[in-house]
Design an enzyme around this catalytic site. Structure first.
Site, PDB file in Angstrom:
ATOM      1  N   ASP A  41      -8.034  -7.269  -1.068  1.00  0.00           N
ATOM      2  CA  ASP A  41      -8.080  -8.737  -1.172  1.00  0.00           C
ATOM      3  C   ASP A  41      -8.569  -9.158  -2.554  1.00  0.00           C
ATOM      4  O   ASP A  41      -8.043 -10.098  -3.162  1.00  0.00           O
ATOM      5  CB  ASP A  41      -9.010  -9.309  -0.107  1.00  0.00           C
ATOM      6  CG  ASP A  41      -8.605  -8.926   1.302  1.00  0.00           C
ATOM      7  OD1 ASP A  41      -7.389  -8.825   1.560  1.00  0.00           O
ATOM      8  OD2 ASP A  41      -9.502  -8.719   2.137  1.00  0.00           O
ATOM      9  N   GLU A  76       3.398   1.647   2.891  1.00  0.00           N
ATOM     10  CA  GLU A  76       4.468   0.663   2.776  1.00  0.00           C
ATOM     11  C   GLU A  76       5.442   1.038   1.671  1.00  0.00           C
ATOM     12  O   GLU A  76       6.656   0.823   1.798  1.00  0.00           O
ATOM     13  CB  GLU A  76       3.878  -0.719   2.536  1.00  0.00           C
ATOM     14  CG  GLU A  76       3.116  -1.265   3.736  1.00  0.00           C
ATOM     15  CD  GLU A  76       2.134  -2.372   3.392  1.00  0.00           C
ATOM     16  OE1 GLU A  76       1.494  -2.891   4.319  1.00  0.00           O
ATOM     17  OE2 GLU A  76       1.993  -2.700   2.190  1.00  0.00           O
ATOM     18  N   ASN A 119       0.845  -1.187   0.000  1.00  0.00           N
ATOM     19  CA  ASN A 119       0.000   0.000   0.000  1.00  0.00           C
ATOM     20  C   ASN A 119       0.887   1.245   0.000  1.00  0.00           C
ATOM     21  O   ASN A 119       2.122   1.161   0.058  1.00  0.00           O
ATOM     22  CB  ASN A 119      -0.979  -0.007   1.175  1.00  0.00           C
ATOM     23  CG  ASN A 119      -0.286   0.007   2.533  1.00  0.00           C
ATOM     24  OD1 ASN A 119       0.794   0.573   2.694  1.00  0.00           O
ATOM     25  ND2 ASN A 119      -0.911  -0.614   3.519  1.00  0.00           N
TER      26      ASN A 119
END
Length: 494
Positions: free
Chosen positions: A279, A207, A204
């Protein structure tokens, strides 16, 4: 793009996918309120409905199943009511849960959300986040070693809550060395997987900044331009062949070693109350790569699947039918220039910058796709003027086009970078330029301004001309020539 995106989705059913990570129970308490509590100034909610669904890696597994593939799930739950509820829901979704271990004394991860109408009032979490104990870790390692080679794709959904221990990651690396598989990792600690033979990572935004060592984020709206200069560092930090970075309303960027960066574009939605779009993104990207799609096609499918989920409520999934519908849009191909101009008026009222390009786009290849992605990045709305079949014959010869206008438009429409497509019959797009009045006119290849009669018209109307290089050694003509050279061999095979 040799096949349509919808055709790639059809291949998902042949895949067997291994999903590893922390499963959670997502619980939604739906009710209404009209009173305040006497004990404290808080609303009293009359709960009318309780909804329970797998979250975390469990949601990744359910998405894979909804998209048509077979799924085996490896995880750890507690020996409690929440764990039983998660396993029950996974089993109902058709997921093999033989690899899910129930640890006595462990509390299953659960996220409870209390809603009054459409308003979420509070979320409270529970569950054990410590690493799995040695005996559970050993069982995970054994199960992973037994299952890995029997699957076509491996997805890791690591929330840092105890399943992907160093021992499990080492076992995954050993399995990948023995039998390499497309391995996609979504983890808060991606460097831990650097030597595991990772195909793709999905960090993301936060990160990404940590991975490239950048402390001061650029303003929102400029993240894609900023990140485009740091793809090599991101790939080096993770050891992956591909890095996919989602940027919410700015779409997503996809970096692949030795290839130009590819960008997809998000479609606006009225609300974003869904959970788990990441997901869904990971599931669709893994399935597409496992089905043999190139990165551009896989990127479009992953972004489209996530877009389907963003338009839903709660912990949501995307089905194969929904994904096929999302990548076969019917409204991008405009029937005539007058209708296109009317659409563009709405864009201009919203302050959108219009980009125009044109071409035959007969057999869409990676050079075209990279070029269109770069063209879209120059503005907000990309219009593609598509030469008519008669126009292609005049430009390319009587044997062209290979694909008719309707087929060429349909394949272009599947790209998120393309907003509107309109056919034109003239040999030059000058009349189209005058009608569209683009802010930016883009051409690709080795053109120069003196070879573009439309360039003067663009400038006369207040626009600018940009010439973008095609990807080297990529052209429709070279593809046709390669097919022609291989025709005797293909006939012998047939």
């Amino acid at each position: 793009m040799a096949v349509t995106l919808a055709a790639i989705v059809e291949r998902f059913a042949a895949l067997h996918v291994l999903v590893i990570g922390e499963t959670m129970l997502d619980c939604y308490l739906h009710g209404s309120t009209g009173r305040l509590c006497r004990e404290a100034p808080v609303p009293i909610v009359d709960v009318a409905h309780r909804q329970e669904t797998p979250g975390g890696a469990g949601n990744t597994a359910v998405n894979v199943a909804r998209l048509g593939a077979r799924v085996t799930f490896v995880s750890v739950t507690g020996d409690d009511a929440e764990g039983a509820a998660v396993l029950r829901a996974l089993d109902q979704a058709g997921i093999d849960v033989e690899g899910v271990f129930r640890q006595p004394g462990r509390r299953t991860l659960a996220k409870h959300r209390l809603l009054a109408g459409s308003q979420m009032l509070v979320r409270y979490d529970q569950g054990t986040t410590a690493a799995a104990p040695p005996e559970i870790e050993a069982a995970l390692v054994r199960r992973l070693g037994a299952l890995h080679a029997a699957h076509d794709v491996v997805l890791v959904s690591d929330y840092g809550y105890g399943v992907l221990t160093p021992g499990v990651i080492a076992a995954l690396a050993r399995a990948q060395r023995r039998a390499p598989r497309p391995l996609l990792v979504d983890s808060k600690t991606l460097p831990a997987f650097r030597r595991a033979g990772v195909t793709a990572v999905k960090p993301n935004w936060t990160e990404v900044l940590e991975l490239i060592g950048h402390r001061i984020p650029p303003p929102r709206g400029e993240r894609a331009a900023f990140l485009g200069h740091h793809g090599a560092r991101l790939l080096e930090a993770t050891g992956a062949q591909i890095a996919a970075v989602t940027l919410d309303t700015e779409g997503a960027l996809f970096f692949e070693r030795g290839r130009p960066v590819y960008r997809t574009y998000a479609r606006p939605v009225e609300h974003q109350r869904a959970t788990g779009a990441g997901d869904t993104f990971l599931a669709a990207l893994g399935l597409a790569l496992g089905a043999g799609a190139d990165l551009a096609a896989a990127a479009e499918l992953a972004s489209a699947a996530a877009g389907v989920v963003v338009g839903k409520d709660a912990t949501a999934t995307c089905t194969a039918a929904e994904l096929r519908a999302a990548v076969t849009p019917a409204d991008k191909h405009v029937s005539d220039v007058a209708s296109l101009v009317a659409r563009l008026q709405l864009h201009r009222r919203a302050g959108h910058r219009v980009v125009l390009t044109n071409g035959c786009f007969d057999i869409l290849h990676s050079g075209h796709i990279a070029y269109l992605s770069q063209a879209k990045a120059l503005g907000d709305v990309l219009v593609v003027g598509l030469n008519s079949d008669a126009g292609v014959r005049r430009l390319k010869g009587p044997a062209r086009p290979i694909n008719g206008l309707a087929d060429r438009a349909a394949v272009l429409a599947a790209l998120s970078a393309v907003d509107h497509i309109v056919a034109f019959d003239e040999d030059s797009p000058v009349a189209l330029v005058r009608a569209v009045r683009p802010d930016v006119f883009v051409k690709g290849g080795d053109y120069t301004l003196d070879r573009l009669p439309e360039a003067a018209v663009v400038r006369e109307l207040g626009g600018v001309v940009r010439i973008l290089p095609y990807v080297g050694d990529r052209s429709t003509t070279s593809i046709i020539e390669r097919i022609a050279r291989q025709t005797p061999r293909l006939e012998n095979i047939a």
